[in-house]
Design a protein around this motif. Structure first.
Motif, PDB file in Angstrom:
ATOM      1  N   LEU A  74      63.069  20.985  41.502  1.00  0.00           N
ATOM      2  CA  LEU A  74      62.899  20.154  40.227  1.00  0.00           C
ATOM      3  C   LEU A  74      63.185  21.000  39.258  1.00  0.00           C
ATOM      4  CD1 LEU A  74      60.285  19.546  38.662  1.00  0.00           C
ATOM      5  CD2 LEU A  74      59.787  22.180  38.415  1.00  0.00           C
ATOM      6  N   THR A  75      64.257  19.568  38.537  1.00  0.00           N
ATOM      7  CA  THR A  75      65.062  19.391  37.332  1.00  0.00           C
ATOM      8  C   THR A  75      64.329  19.545  35.858  1.00  0.00           C
ATOM      9  OG1 THR A  75      66.207  19.305  39.214  1.00  0.00           O
ATOM     10  CG2 THR A  75      67.274  19.041  36.741  1.00  0.00           C
ATOM     11  N   VAL A  76      64.087  19.946  34.913  1.00  0.00           N
ATOM     12  CA  VAL A  76      63.951  20.016  33.948  1.00  0.00           C
ATOM     13  C   VAL A  76      64.688  20.037  32.756  1.00  0.00           C
ATOM     14  CG1 VAL A  76      62.120  20.597  31.951  1.00  0.00           C
ATOM     15  CG2 VAL A  76      61.806  20.457  34.382  1.00  0.00           C
ATOM     16  N   GLN A  77      64.842  18.288  32.070  1.00  0.00           N
ATOM     17  CA  GLN A  77      66.263  18.196  31.494  1.00  0.00           C
ATOM     18  C   GLN A  77      66.019  18.509  29.805  1.00  0.00           C
ATOM     19  OE1 GLN A  77      68.439  15.788  34.039  1.00  0.00           O
ATOM     20  NE2 GLN A  77      70.166  16.848  33.703  1.00  0.00           N
ATOM     21  N   ASN A  78      66.804  19.327  29.058  1.00  0.00           N
ATOM     22  CA  ASN A  78      65.709  18.306  27.917  1.00  0.00           C
ATOM     23  C   ASN A  78      65.047  18.400  27.135  1.00  0.00           C
ATOM     24  OD1 ASN A  78      69.242  17.736  28.135  1.00  0.00           O
ATOM     25  ND2 ASN A  78      69.194  19.073  26.999  1.00  0.00           N
ATOM     26  N   LEU A  79      63.694  19.117  28.245  1.00  0.00           N
ATOM     27  CA  LEU A  79      62.634  18.831  28.225  1.00  0.00           C
ATOM     28  C   LEU A  79      61.909  19.212  26.091  1.00  0.00           C
ATOM     29  CD1 LEU A  79      59.680  18.014  28.995  1.00  0.00           C
ATOM     30  CD2 LEU A  79      59.099  20.217  29.719  1.00  0.00           C
ATOM     31  N   GLY A  80      61.919  17.821  25.602  1.00  0.00           N
ATOM     32  CA  GLY A  80      61.103  18.480  23.925  1.00  0.00           C
ATOM     33  C   GLY A  80      58.856  18.350  24.097  1.00  0.00           C
ATOM     34  N   VAL A  81      58.318  19.012  23.192  1.00  0.00           N
ATOM     35  CA  VAL A  81      57.492  17.979  22.988  1.00  0.00           C
ATOM     36  C   VAL A  81      57.003  18.207  21.324  1.00  0.00           C
ATOM     37  CG1 VAL A  81      54.795  18.146  23.393  1.00  0.00           C
ATOM     38  CG2 VAL A  81      56.026  19.807  25.491  1.00  0.00           C
ATOM     39  N   ARG A 110      61.678  22.572  22.158  1.00  0.00           N
ATOM     40  CA  ARG A 110      63.190  22.097  21.795  1.00  0.00           C
ATOM     41  C   ARG A 110      63.914  21.984  23.753  1.00  0.00           C
ATOM     42  NH1 ARG A 110      62.957  23.695  16.220  1.00  0.00           N
ATOM     43  NH2 ARG A 110      61.889  24.743  16.876  1.00  0.00           N
ATOM     44  N   ASP A 111      64.913  20.987  24.039  1.00  0.00           N
ATOM     45  CA  ASP A 111      65.556  21.576  24.713  1.00  0.00           C
ATOM     46  C   ASP A 111      65.307  22.699  25.626  1.00  0.00           C
ATOM     47  OD1 ASP A 111      68.007  19.807  25.483  1.00  0.00           O
ATOM     48  OD2 ASP A 111      68.843  22.151  23.469  1.00  0.00           O
ATOM     49  N   VAL A 112      63.690  22.632  26.689  1.00  0.00           N
ATOM     50  CA  VAL A 112      63.989  23.242  27.889  1.00  0.00           C
ATOM     51  C   VAL A 112      64.646  22.994  28.800  1.00  0.00           C
ATOM     52  CG1 VAL A 112      62.400  24.183  29.366  1.00  0.00           C
ATOM     53  CG2 VAL A 112      60.986  23.575  26.391  1.00  0.00           C
ATOM     54  N   THR A 113      65.324  23.614  29.350  1.00  0.00           N
ATOM     55  CA  THR A 113      66.133  22.990  30.326  1.00  0.00           C
ATOM     56  C   THR A 113      65.850  24.080  31.949  1.00  0.00           C
ATOM     57  OG1 THR A 113      67.222  21.882  29.546  1.00  0.00           O
ATOM     58  CG2 THR A 113      68.742  22.472  31.049  1.00  0.00           C
ATOM     59  N   PHE A 114      65.785  24.311  32.810  1.00  0.00           N
ATOM     60  CA  PHE A 114      65.612  24.927  34.158  1.00  0.00           C
ATOM     61  C   PHE A 114      66.138  24.270  35.608  1.00  0.00           C
ATOM     62  CE2 PHE A 114      61.342  25.237  33.546  1.00  0.00           C
ATOM     63  CZ  PHE A 114      61.393  25.122  34.294  1.00  0.00           C
ATOM     64  N   THR A 115      66.270  24.357  37.111  1.00  0.00           N
ATOM     65  CA  THR A 115      66.317  24.124  37.953  1.00  0.00           C
ATOM     66  C   THR A 115      65.756  25.339  38.086  1.00  0.00           C
ATOM     67  OG1 THR A 115      68.585  22.566  37.781  1.00  0.00           O
ATOM     68  CG2 THR A 115      67.753  23.129  39.926  1.00  0.00           C
ATOM     69  N   ALA A 116      64.322  24.714  38.997  1.00  0.00           N
ATOM     70  CA  ALA A 116      64.327  25.276  39.869  1.00  0.00           C
ATOM     71  C   ALA A 116      63.875  24.374  41.734  1.00  0.00           C
ATOM     72  CB  ALA A 116      62.495  26.065  39.705  1.00  0.00           C
ATOM     73  N   SER A 117      64.467  25.850  42.791  1.00  0.00           N
ATOM     74  CA  SER A 117      64.130  25.623  44.681  1.00  0.00           C
ATOM     75  C   SER A 117      63.589  25.519  44.961  1.00  0.00           C
ATOM     76  CB  SER A 117      66.023  25.796  44.592  1.00  0.00           C
ATOM     77  OG  SER A 117      66.829  26.006  43.901  1.00  0.00           O
ATOM     78  N   ALA A 118      62.788  25.121  45.968  1.00  0.00           N
ATOM     79  CA  ALA A 118      61.332  25.656  47.094  1.00  0.00           C
ATOM     80  C   ALA A 118      61.929  26.686  47.060  1.00  0.00           C
ATOM     81  CB  ALA A 118      62.296  25.149  48.492  1.00  0.00           C
ATOM     82  N   GLY A 119      60.052  27.684  47.207  1.00  0.00           N
ATOM     83  CA  GLY A 119      60.340  29.316  47.482  1.00  0.00           C
ATOM     84  C   GLY A 119      60.775  29.435  45.959  1.00  0.00           C
ATOM     85  N   GLU A 120      61.005  29.429  44.970  1.00  0.00           N
ATOM     86  CA  GLU A 120      61.350  29.814  43.679  1.00  0.00           C
ATOM     87  C   GLU A 120      60.271  30.545  43.380  1.00  0.00           C
ATOM     88  OE1 GLU A 120      65.192  30.377  40.971  1.00  0.00           O
ATOM     89  OE2 GLU A 120      64.903  28.106  41.462  1.00  0.00           O
ATOM     90  N   ARG A 121      60.237  31.162  42.679  1.00  0.00           N
ATOM     91  CA  ARG A 121      58.857  31.927  42.067  1.00  0.00           C
ATOM     92  C   ARG A 121      59.088  32.427  39.873  1.00  0.00           C
ATOM     93  NH1 ARG A 121      56.431  36.030  45.263  1.00  0.00           N
ATOM     94  NH2 ARG A 121      58.473  36.579  47.188  1.00  0.00           N
TER      95      ARG A 121
END
Ligand SMILES: Nc1ncnc2c1ncn2[C@@H]1O[C@H](COP(=O)(O)OP(=O)(O)OP(=O)(O)O)[C@@H](O)[C@H]1O
Ligand SMILES: [Mg+2]
Length: 252
Positions: free
Chosen positions: A5-12, A21-32
């Motif tokens: 799951l890749t979230v890049q520069n998410l804004g609401v 503002r500017d929420v960015t992170f990457t999550a891989s399978a199994g990550e909690r």
């Protein structure tokens, strides 16, 4: 390819006010991952945007990508996100018994017989702290207490075969003993399935118990994103320091 799951520069934005503002992170399978932060810091708006549940007047921008290894038509038809929220009233259809709703994902996937789907639901409800699952499954959602409905909504999210599970303060209506039982079930479930977990809470000790990575939000932004142990022992941002200090004071 494992799920990412890749979230890049998410804004609401609502009414031209940027609330996330500017929420960015990457999550891989199994990550909690725990998403924590003060009330109003933007956690729920972020979660809703990620699962595609934002509603007007909220406007979402940025990119959310979910890469999965779904190859068959059935795998591609599986929902991408399963979620349960603090307000469980809308998670369940008020006109359908709890049992029918909980068996539906398994029956739709045609992976099990109706009898074993019912058996699986009863097992899960027992693990979630229900003494008499058969009574619960025969009821309509409106006939459950708030905490019972919340657990039924969590059961539904666990039974949907989606690669990402989002729980937004989904255990808040529960007493501590029941909450612990639910957290244990979620823990075991994500271990077994390798789903990505995004767990939103105010409760840092619960987050630290369940999750291995903690993302902290403050005023709509991610201010810290660390492995759990590092965040607890060496918090960097003032918002994190304050959360850790309060959690320690609660434990002491
Ligand atoms: N529909 C809306 N209209 C206007 N403002 C909103 C709306 N929904 C959320 N907000 C504002 O956006 C900000 C972030 O809200 P959000 O619900 O994401 O916070 P949160 O971190 O989940 O808080 P909590 O811990 O209390 O659940 C808050 O200031 C909130 O008042
Ligand atoms: Mg919230």
């Amino acid at each position: 390819m494992p799920t990412t799951l890749t979230v890049q520069n998410l804004g609401v934005t609502i009414d031209r006010t940027p609330l996330v503002r500017d929420v960015t992170f990457t999550a891989s399978a199994g990550e909690r991952i725990a998403l924590i932060g003060a009330s109003g810091s933007g956690k729920s708006l972020t979660a809703a945007a990620i699962i595609g549940a934002s509603r007007p007047p909220a406007r979402v921008h940025g990119t959310i990508t979910l890469d999965t290894d779904a190859n068959t038509p059935h795998q591609r038809a599986v929902p991408r996100f399963a979620a349960a929220f603090q307000d469980s009233a809308t998670a369940l259809n008020p006109l359908v018994t709890v049992g029918r709703q909980l068996t539906q994902p398994m029956l739709a996937a045609r992976t099990v017989t109706a009898a074993s789907a019912r058996e699986k639901v009863h097992q899960l409800l027992t693990q979630l702290g229900f003494d008499n699952p058969a009574t619960i499954t025969s009821r309509y959602p409106g006939e459950l207490s708030g905490g019972q409905r919340q657990r039924a909504a969590i059961a539904l999210a666990l039974l949907c075969d989606a690669p990402v599970l989002v729980l937004d303060e989904a255990t808040t209506a529960l007493d501590v003993v029941t909450q612990q039982a639910v957290v244990n079930v979620v823990d075991e479930h994500v271990r077994d399935t390798g789903r990505i977990l995004l767990f939103i809470t105010h409760d840092l000790p619960v987050a630290a118990n369940l999750c291995t990575r903690i993302i902290v939000m403050d005023h709509g932004r991610v201010v810290e994103d660390q492995p759990r142990d590092q965040l607890l022992t060496a918090p960097q941002h003032p918002a994190t320091i304050s959360l850790v200090e309060h959690a320690m004071a609660g434990v002491a």
